[in-house]
Each structure stands twice: as structure tokens, then as C-alpha cells.
Design a protein around this motif. Structure first.
Motif, mmCIF file in Angstrom:
data_model
loop_
_atom_site.group_PDB
_atom_site.id
_atom_site.type_symbol
_atom_site.label_atom_id
_atom_site.label_comp_id
_atom_site.label_asym_id
_atom_site.label_seq_id
_atom_site.Cartn_x
_atom_site.Cartn_y
_atom_site.Cartn_z
ATOM 1 N N THR A 87 0.769 -0.943 -0.283
ATOM 2 C CA THR A 87 -0.011 0.434 0.188
ATOM 3 C C THR A 87 1.179 1.255 -0.313
ATOM 4 O OG1 THR A 87 -0.278 -0.289 2.488
ATOM 5 C CG2 THR A 87 -1.920 -1.032 0.993
ATOM 6 N N SER A 88 1.911 0.976 0.962
ATOM 7 C CA SER A 88 2.479 2.629 0.823
ATOM 8 C C SER A 88 4.282 2.030 1.119
ATOM 9 C CB SER A 88 1.689 3.761 2.092
ATOM 10 O OG SER A 88 2.073 3.286 3.257
ATOM 11 N N TYR A 89 5.162 2.866 1.792
ATOM 12 C CA TYR A 89 6.759 2.509 2.257
ATOM 13 C C TYR A 89 6.415 1.747 3.721
ATOM 14 C CZ TYR A 89 9.518 4.699 -1.713
ATOM 15 O OH TYR A 89 9.192 4.396 -3.087
ATOM 16 N N ARG A 142 6.918 2.634 17.971
ATOM 17 C CA ARG A 142 6.910 3.853 16.798
ATOM 18 C C ARG A 142 6.226 3.223 16.682
ATOM 19 N NH1 ARG A 142 6.185 9.269 17.698
ATOM 20 N NH2 ARG A 142 7.221 9.387 19.928
ATOM 21 N N HIS A 143 5.774 4.013 15.334
ATOM 22 C CA HIS A 143 5.534 3.470 13.819
ATOM 23 C C HIS A 143 4.429 4.981 12.841
ATOM 24 C CE1 HIS A 143 1.196 2.886 11.767
ATOM 25 N NE2 HIS A 143 2.475 2.261 10.861
ATOM 26 N N VAL A 144 5.857 4.397 11.863
ATOM 27 C CA VAL A 144 5.632 6.277 10.812
ATOM 28 C C VAL A 144 4.507 5.456 9.284
ATOM 29 C CG1 VAL A 144 7.038 7.790 9.075
ATOM 30 C CG2 VAL A 144 7.866 6.823 11.369
ATOM 31 N N GLN A 145 3.721 6.266 9.220
ATOM 32 C CA GLN A 145 2.387 6.388 8.596
ATOM 33 C C GLN A 145 2.996 7.041 7.984
ATOM 34 O OE1 GLN A 145 -0.988 8.090 10.541
ATOM 35 N NE2 GLN A 145 -1.731 5.729 10.676
ATOM 36 N N PHE A 146 2.656 6.341 6.134
ATOM 37 C CA PHE A 146 2.431 7.498 5.144
ATOM 38 C C PHE A 146 0.956 6.845 4.050
ATOM 39 C CE2 PHE A 146 7.553 7.173 3.710
ATOM 40 C CZ PHE A 146 8.046 6.353 4.897
ATOM 41 N N ILE A 147 0.918 8.528 4.038
ATOM 42 C CA ILE A 147 0.067 9.132 3.883
ATOM 43 C C ILE A 147 0.135 9.677 2.281
ATOM 44 C CG2 ILE A 147 -2.534 9.872 4.137
ATOM 45 C CD1 ILE A 147 -1.507 9.776 6.679
ATOM 46 N N GLU A 148 -0.331 9.061 1.294
ATOM 47 C CA GLU A 148 -0.297 9.366 -0.001
ATOM 48 C C GLU A 148 -1.594 10.173 -0.452
ATOM 49 O OE1 GLU A 148 1.247 6.778 -3.212
ATOM 50 O OE2 GLU A 148 1.560 5.791 -0.893
ATOM 51 N N GLN A 149 -1.407 11.251 -0.665
ATOM 52 C CA GLN A 149 -2.674 12.172 -1.294
ATOM 53 C C GLN A 149 -2.248 12.655 -2.367
ATOM 54 O OE1 GLN A 149 -3.187 14.585 2.064
ATOM 55 N NE2 GLN A 149 -5.116 13.222 2.898
ATOM 56 N N ILE A 150 -3.571 11.476 -3.539
ATOM 57 C CA ILE A 150 -2.795 11.915 -5.106
ATOM 58 C C ILE A 150 -4.257 12.472 -5.885
ATOM 59 C CG2 ILE A 150 -1.596 11.406 -6.579
ATOM 60 C CD1 ILE A 150 -0.323 11.213 -4.785
ATOM 61 N N THR A 210 -0.827 19.937 -5.642
ATOM 62 C CA THR A 210 -1.672 19.784 -4.669
ATOM 63 C C THR A 210 -1.285 18.630 -3.821
ATOM 64 O OG1 THR A 210 -3.358 20.218 -5.277
ATOM 65 C CG2 THR A 210 -2.843 21.748 -4.306
ATOM 66 N N ASP A 211 -0.782 17.699 -4.463
ATOM 67 C CA ASP A 211 -0.257 15.928 -4.210
ATOM 68 C C ASP A 211 0.845 16.605 -2.899
ATOM 69 O OD1 ASP A 211 -1.625 15.644 -6.837
ATOM 70 O OD2 ASP A 211 -0.117 14.680 -7.069
ATOM 71 N N ARG A 212 0.419 15.348 -2.112
ATOM 72 C CA ARG A 212 0.962 15.722 -1.105
ATOM 73 C C ARG A 212 1.636 14.174 -0.772
ATOM 74 N NH1 ARG A 212 -1.946 18.912 3.574
ATOM 75 N NH2 ARG A 212 -3.765 17.298 3.627
ATOM 76 N N TRP A 213 2.176 13.909 0.287
ATOM 77 C CA TRP A 213 2.771 12.874 1.308
ATOM 78 C C TRP A 213 3.036 13.116 3.000
ATOM 79 C CZ3 TRP A 213 7.333 9.632 -0.764
ATOM 80 C CH2 TRP A 213 6.747 8.566 -0.461
ATOM 81 N N LEU A 214 1.171 12.771 2.928
ATOM 82 C CA LEU A 214 1.960 13.192 4.802
ATOM 83 C C LEU A 214 3.033 12.123 6.172
ATOM 84 C CD1 LEU A 214 -2.062 14.176 5.541
ATOM 85 C CD2 LEU A 214 -0.298 15.148 5.196
ATOM 86 N N MET A 215 3.198 12.468 6.330
ATOM 87 C CA MET A 215 3.810 10.988 7.274
ATOM 88 C C MET A 215 4.192 11.279 8.932
ATOM 89 S SD MET A 215 7.868 11.490 5.423
ATOM 90 C CE MET A 215 6.622 12.036 3.468
ATOM 91 N N THR A 224 -7.738 10.407 8.651
ATOM 92 C CA THR A 224 -7.168 10.623 7.625
ATOM 93 C C THR A 224 -5.670 9.768 8.301
ATOM 94 O OG1 THR A 224 -7.501 12.472 6.501
ATOM 95 C CG2 THR A 224 -5.870 11.866 5.913
ATOM 96 N N TYR A 225 -5.249 9.746 9.437
ATOM 97 C CA TYR A 225 -4.871 9.442 10.132
ATOM 98 C C TYR A 225 -4.798 7.981 10.761
ATOM 99 C CZ TYR A 225 -1.913 13.117 9.532
ATOM 100 O OH TYR A 225 -1.304 14.326 8.859
ATOM 101 N N ASN A 226 -6.252 7.930 10.577
ATOM 102 C CA ASN A 226 -6.705 6.699 11.356
ATOM 103 C C ASN A 226 -6.702 7.035 12.626
ATOM 104 O OD1 ASN A 226 -7.716 4.269 10.181
ATOM 105 N ND2 ASN A 226 -6.516 3.226 10.649
#
Ligand code: SF4
Ligand code: SF4
Ligand code: SF4
Lengths: 335, 383
Positions: free
Chosen positions: A74-76, A88-96, A149-154, A296-298
Motif C-alpha cells: 500500500t505504501s512505504y 513507534r510506527h511511521v505512517q505514509f499517507i499519499e494524497q494524490i 497539491t499532491d502530497r505525502w503526509l507522514m 486520515t491518520y486513523n
């Protein structure tokens, strides 16, 4: 359990006494330690670059075993969630193309993007390509790449160290406590792995190590390091200061300031999560700056505090039992 | 795959394009003409919520990863909930028979007190086995916490075990099962009625706290409605009435007593139906995990083994039997009660017991399905 297991029991009586004191040790009530200023995290997701240094630093410092790698596709983010050995857990949210639903001329709030205006021909089969100007092929009217405006939220997720922690309220052994730093801590010598904290936590944090020692584990906010006046390992490792550690009061002021700064620069969706007293009626000692809705971040936007359910549910039990008892009495009394 | 409603909801075309792009891996985007099954219609009717995959897809989540952790509880807890309910209900019913019953109803008290203790015996081992570290179970007795139903439950179970044990001993010494010596003489001097009232209070606690325990969590299907405690205590009553009448119909009992039990069972089932319907309605969308028919959701088992076969069917049968029974003139014999065995009542009671077990099983398993449903979890937390 006993570290004397290997020894030959030369003095059975003293061994017995030792065993007994070990068995009764969890029942001893100790004096609480002197209060310290509240310590916590301000995780500023706008600074996170998704390097996962915090994940690794936490594993290293706390000597946590690696989890079996699994490609999510799904992502990185192949960690997926916090767990008994992942604190600790890093989320990657792709907003295309996230602005597409908002395209609406009358809406003043829509970001006006600088667009291509050159009327350049789109390359086609059999065309003389050398005749095309540079940047050809970018259709007219689309946004310039650097204004996309595409962005990657982490976001680096962690235990929230809730002021009113549902896990602590649920724990039937008293293993979970608030420390002198007001952080939430699981006393491993006491936890018996009942698993009630796991379902009580509204944030998918605490978990039982079923393959390991069968007990509940989560971020300790590096209690051991705090005792020695050191920064938690994850905050220390964070290269962008996305994870800021400090006194909660000061962090909350910093967070307000940072939010104002971001909003001034047009990030109107930015918000703080858990910095006020709304969430769980007391706020979170480990709070976040988010760039989008919590979902968006659950993250639950306003989770219920489970212990508030005790009274209404018990009332239901009492009323129902009373009605049924009366019916039983009535029928038994009948001839 | 999510089911799709045929009634299209109003939505902007751009939104649909957006959904199509962001969720191109889910193929059920185009509303497939879908005939909702009987179970789905039942689910919508009882919960007041019709799954709408189009609007649910628009809700934001993080790759649909669960937003709360899955419960760790499985068969041990299911059996504990069921047996604990039987132990609690049998004790309460036996106490009611002791306090208010006629002479011929003594047998209910006797059977009830023994059944209560027997049903209670497997409970502590089941609970201890369920722990991650069973050898540390004594740590449960370190604290006494009103806010933690599990802590209260341990103390309640302990106290109730005491009452159930002593009462069964007193009953046994009355019945001469323990022989005749000074100990039994002492025991039989303890009046049962003195134990019955406090014991029943703890019995009600044991029957109901399990529902409270599940409600005091963050799992949507358990925690949204506040009726789970009432539902569990009503099921504890109806299953234990069923258990006692099964035993009485096997060993034989006065027809009059059995008739009373039938009426109590009928009323208890009616209350259980009311509690269940209230629960489903107040749980709304979160009840999906219990009544829905998607994979992992408990709908098929719930509707057939619990709601249909374990509650509505026995209740209807009981109703018919009571109507038929009231038309027959009851013969009153002054001495020598006619004893009765077997009969349709046996079937009814067995069905009720089955329903009670499947209630615990589907509710516990629904917790697993519910925790995996991030959209409903986040929707539930919007409040
Ligand atoms: S986030 Fe969960 S585990 Fe952490 S303190 Fe709050 S309830 Fe406990
Ligand atoms: S698993 Fe351990 S920490 Fe969690 S509630 Fe049970 S005893 Fe407490
Ligand atoms: S504070 Fe310590 S235990 Fe918690 S996530 Fe950071 S490194 Fe891990």
C-alpha cells in the motif's frame, strides 16, 4: 521466576521464605515517588520526513525484537501498526489529486494554483519532435509541478500517554500506572496478560506479546532514560525535530505557536490533536499536529472514555434483573 | 467485497471519479444490482442501518488498517460467559423458589443450587487459562477498582463462589448427601433464606457484569449500545431456567412446578427478545459486525442459531404450549402431585440453551470483526 533456580536448595527454609516474599511482592504498596513536571511528546507531523529513525531508535534502546517483514503493497509503511514490540510506527499517507472534489469556481477558499498558459501542441505520432518547445507535453491548464497539491503526509505514531488513560482504568491488576512524570507505564512484574487494556485503548496502541512473554507492552516514554534526565531515544534520533520532547505545558504553547505559523502560510487544514482537554476528558500528554482530519491518520476524532459506560450499563443490568426477579416471584407465588 | 445498495444515493459525479481513482483496487465501485437477502433485510430492520458502501467508501481511513486492536478473547471467554450466566441464573431462580415457592417447588431450589455450583466449577480454570501468564492470576487480587469491570468481576466471582459453595453444602446436608455427623448438623442449621438474598445479589452481578465488561472497551459493537449488560443478564436468567427445566424433565418433577417454570421461561424469553432488539437498535451501524453477512461478520450464525433457532422459535413453541395447556382443565389432587417427564418443554429448553451459548459466541466473535472495521470504528468515535 526465581533467579535461584539453578542453585541446589541447600537451605530449603530460606528458599521458601524467599519464594513467599516474591509471591507477595506485588501486593506490597509502595510510597508514590515525588511528583515531577508532566512530560510528553509533541509530534509535529508537518516536519516528519518518514525516515523511520524513531522506529529503529526505539527498537534499539528497548531491545525489542524485529517483527517478521511483510510487504503491504500500500505504501512505504510496512510496519502497519503499533504492537507489543513496535512502540513507534511511521505512517505514509499519499494524497494524490486530493483537490479534485473541491474544484468549484465560486468557492473562494480553493487554492488558486499557477497553471500552464502556453498553448503548446501536445506531441503526437509522426510529429517533428525537435520543433516542440521545452516542457512540451504538459497539457495546458494543469498545475505547475512545484505548486502541485499532491502530497505525502507522514506521521510517527506512538502511545498517547492519555491523561485519563482507558488502559490504566481497565487494568484489573493495577499493572498500568501514571508515573511521577504523568506518563503511562506498564509494570511488567505485575501484568498477567489478561488483555483488557488491549481492548480498552481507543488508539490501537497497547498489545499483548503472545509469542513472547504473554504480557502487555507499549511505549514507556523511555521511563528509564527519563529517570536519568535523558531525552527519549525516539526524540533524540529524530533528525527534523518532528518528535519534540519536553514539559507538556511548554510543548502545548509551542504547538499553538507552530499551528498559528502554519495556518498563516495557508495550511488551513492543520490542527492540533489532543492538545486541549477534549479528548478523553483530559487531553493527551503525547499529542500531535496534523495536516488533515484525524480520520486520515486513523485517529478517532472524539473517542468515548470506556469507563463512562460502567454506570449506564450496570443500571440496565439492575433494571432487567429486577423485572425478571419480580416475574419469577409472581409465577412461583401463583397456585 | 462490500455489498452495494441498489438505491443510489445522491452524490456529485466528481466525487465518484475521486473514489474511483483512490480506490481503484476495490472493484465493487459500480453499484451492482443487488438483491438484498433475507438476513440483510432483517439486519437493516433491527438495527435501523443499511450498509451503504458508496458513502462508507468516502469516509477516510488509513488504508483500512484497523483503528483499534483486536480482542484476544476466544473460546475460553465464550464458555466462561455461558457457564457463569448459568451459575448465576440458577442460583437466583433457586433462591426465588426458596423464598416464594410452594412446597412442591422445593425441587427447583435443590436442583438450582446444585446446578449453580456445578456450572461455576469450570469458570475459574477457564478464566485463568485465558491469561497470557496464568501463573500470575493472583495479581488480580492486588487491587479493587470500581472503574474496571474485570477487577470488580474477579471480586464478584470470588464472593459468589463462596455463596454458591456454602448454599450447595447446606442444601446437600439438608438432603443428607453428606452423611450425618456434627458438621452436617451445623450446616443444616444455617437457614437457606439467609443466604439466598445476598447470594442472589452477587448472582445478578455475575450474570450481568460480563456484558458490562464488554461495554467498557473501545470495540464499537460492544461499546456503543449500553444494553449488553441487560442482554447478558436476561440471557443468564432464560438459559438457567431452561437448564433447570431440562434437569427436572429428565429426573421428573411435579407437573405444577414444570408449568410454573414454563411460564417463567416464556416471560424471560420475552424480556430477552426486548433487550436484544433494544441492543441492536441502539448499537445501530456498529451492530453490523454481529448481524451483517460479510466475511467475519456473525450474521448467519447469529440469525439462525441465536435469534431464530435459539430465541424466537422456542418462544413461539412455548407460547403455543401455554395456550394449549391453559385450555386443558388442570386436575387438582390434594395428595401425591402427578410427576411429569420429557415432553415438548424439553425441546424448548434445549433450544434456549443453544441460543444462550450462541449469543455469547457471536457477540464475542463480533468484537473481532468490529475491531477490524476501521470505518465503523472511526464513525463511532465521531459521536
Ligand atoms: S494511548 Fe492507549 S495505551 Fe497509550 S495511554 Fe492511552 S489508552 Fe493507554
Ligand atoms: S494485560 Fe496486563 S496491563 Fe493489560 S489490563 Fe491485563 S494485567 Fe493490566
Ligand atoms: S519514548 Fe522510548 S519507548 Fe516510547 S516510542 Fe520513544 S523510544 Fe520508544
Amino acid at each position: 521466576m526465581s533467579d535461584h533456580n539453578g542453585q541446589v536448595s541447600a537451605t530449603p527454609i530460606t528458599e521458601r521464605v524467599q519464594q513467599l516474599t516474591q509471591l507477595l511482592a506485588p501486593f506490597k504498596k509502595e510510597k508514590p515517588l515525588p511528583e515531577q513536571p508532566k512530560m510528553g511528546f509533541f509530534t509535529d507531523t508537518s516536519l516528519c520526513i518518514g525516515c523511520k529513525a524513531c522506529e529503529i531508535a526505539c527498537k534499539q534502546w528497548n531491545q525489542l525484537p524485529a517483527t517478521t517483514p511483510e510487504w503491504t503493497g500500500t505504501s512505504y509503511d510496512n510496519t502497519q501498526s503499533l504492537g507489543a514490540t513496535t512502540w513507534r510506527h511511521v505512517q505514509f499517507i499519499e494524497q494524490i489529486e486530493r483537490r479534485i472534489p473541491h474544484v468549484n469556481a465560486s468557492d473562494e477558499k480553493v487554492l488558486k494554483l499557477p497553471l500552464f498558459e502556453m498553448d503548446t501542441p501536445v506531441p503526437q505520432m509522426g510529429m517533428d519532435l525537435s520543433a516542440l518547445p521545452e516542457l512540451a507535453g504538459t497539457p495546458t491548464g494543469t498545475a505547475l509541478p512545484f505548486f502541485s497539491t499532491d502530497r505525502w503526509l507522514m506521521r510517527s505514531d506512538v502511545c498517547k500517554h492519555c491523561a485519563n488513560a482507558p488502559c490504566q482504568e481497565a487494568c484489573p491488576t493495577g499493572a498500568i500506572i501514571h508515573t511521577e512524570f504523568d506518563t503511562v507505564y506498564v509494570q511488567q512484574d505485575i501484568c498477567n496478560g489478561c488483555g483488557y487494556c488491549v481492548v480498552a485503548c481507543p488508539f490501537d496502541v497497547i498489545a499483548r506479546d503472545s509469542e513472547g512473554d504473554g504480557q502487555a507492552h507499549k511505549c514507556t516514554l523511555c521511563y528509564d532514560r527519563l529517570k536519568d534526565g535523558m531525552k527519549p531515544a525516539c526524540a533524540k534520533a529524530c533528525p527534523t525535530d518532528s518528535i519534540q520532547f519536553g514539559e507538556v505545558e511548554q510543548l502545548k504553547r509551542d504547538a499553538q505557536e507552530r499551528l498559528g505559523f502554519l495556518q498563516e502560510r495557508g495550511l488551513t487544514d492543520a490542527r492540533l490533536y489532543g492538545a486541549d482537554d477534549k479528548i478523553l476528558e483530559g487531553g493527551l500528554n503525547s499529542f500531535f499536529l496534523l495536516l488533515d482530519e484525524p480520520e486520515t491518520y486513523n485517529l478517532p476524532s472524539n473517542p468515548a472514555r470506556p469507563s463512562n459506560h460502567v454506570l449506564p450499563t450496570s443500571l440496565g443490568v439492575i433494571v432487567t434483573a429486577a423485572v425478571m426477579g419480580l416475574i419469577g416471584t409472581f409465577f412461583f407465588k401463583q397456585e | 467485497m462490500r455489498d452495494t445498495q441498489h438505491e443510489k444515493t445522491e452524490r456529485a459525479p466528481t466525487d465518484e471519479a475521486f473514489i474511483n481513482k483512490t480506490h481503484s483496487h476495490t472493484s465493487a465501485i459500480e453499484p451492482i444490482p443487488h438483491q438484498s437477502t433475507l438476513l440483510e433485510r432483517l439486519a437493516s430492520l433491527t438495527t435501523g442501518y443499511t450498509p451503504d458502501s458508496i458513502s462508507e467508501l468516502k469516509e477516510k481511513t488509513y488504508f483500512d488498517y484497523p483503528a483499534v486492536k483486536a480482542p484476544l478473547w476466544s473460546w475460553e471467554i465464550i464458555w466462561y460467559f455461558f457457564m457463569g450466566g448459568l451459575a448465576a441464573g440458577s442460583y437466583v431462580l433457586a433462591s426465588i423458589a426458596t423464598l416464594f415457592g410452594k412446597k412442591e417447588d422445593r425441587i427447583v431450589a435443590r436442583v438450582g443450587y446444585y446446578a449453580s455450583l456445578l456450572a461455576l466449577l469450570p469458570c475459574p480454570p477457564l478464566l485463568i487459562k485465558d491469561l497470557g501468564r496464568p501463573e500470575k492470576f493472583l495479581n488480580m487480587l492486588r487491587v479493587f477498582k470500581f472503574k474496571s469491570p474485570m477487577s470488580m468481576g474477579v471480586w464478584g466471582l470470588l464472593t459468589f463462589s463462596g455463596f454458591s459453595g456454602i448454599t450447595a453444602m447446606v442444601q446437600a446436608s439438608h438432603d443428607g448427601l453428606l452423611g450425618r455427623w456434627w458438621g452436617t448438623r451445623l450446616l443444616s442449621r444455617i437457614p437457606l433464606k439467609l443466604l439466598a438474598i445476598p447470594g442472589s445479589i452477587f448472582g445478578v452481578f455475575l450474570g450481568g457484569y460480563t456484558g458490562v465488561l464488554l461495554t467498557v472497551t473501545s470495540i464499537p459493537v460492544w461499546s456503543r449500545s449500553k444494553m449488553l449488560g441487560a442482554l447478558f443478564v436476561s440471557s443468564a436468567f432464560s438459559t438457567s431456567t431452561a437448564l433447570i427445566s431440562v434437569i427436572l424433565r429428565i429426573i421428573g418433577a411435579p407437573a405444577k412446578t414444570l408449568y410454573k417454570l414454563e411460564k417463567i421461561e416464556w416471560a424471560n424469553m420475552l424480556i430477552e427478545i426486548t433487550c436484544l432488539l433494544t441492543y441492536l437498535r441502539t448499537a445501530g451501524r456498529t451492530a453490523k459486525a454481529l448481524v451483517g453477512s460479510e466475511p467475519k461478520e456473525q450474521g448467519p450464525t447469529f440469525w439462525t442459531m441465536m435469534f431464530g433457532g435459539g430465541l424466537i422459535l422456542p418462544w413461539l413453541l412455548q407460547t403455543l404450549m401455554l395456550i394449549a395447556g391453559s385450555k386443558q382443565p388442570r386436575q387438582h389432587t390434594s395428595q401425591g402431585q402427578p410427576t411429569k417427564r420429557g415432553g415438548m418443554g424439553l425441546l424448548v429448553s434445549l433450544l434456549v440453551l443453544m441460543g444462550g451459548y450462541f449469543l455469547r459466541r457471536t457477540v464475542v466473535n463480533a468484537g473481532h470483526a468490529s475491531s477490524a472495521d476501521a470505518r465503523t470504528t472511526l464513525w463511532n468515535a465521531r459521536r
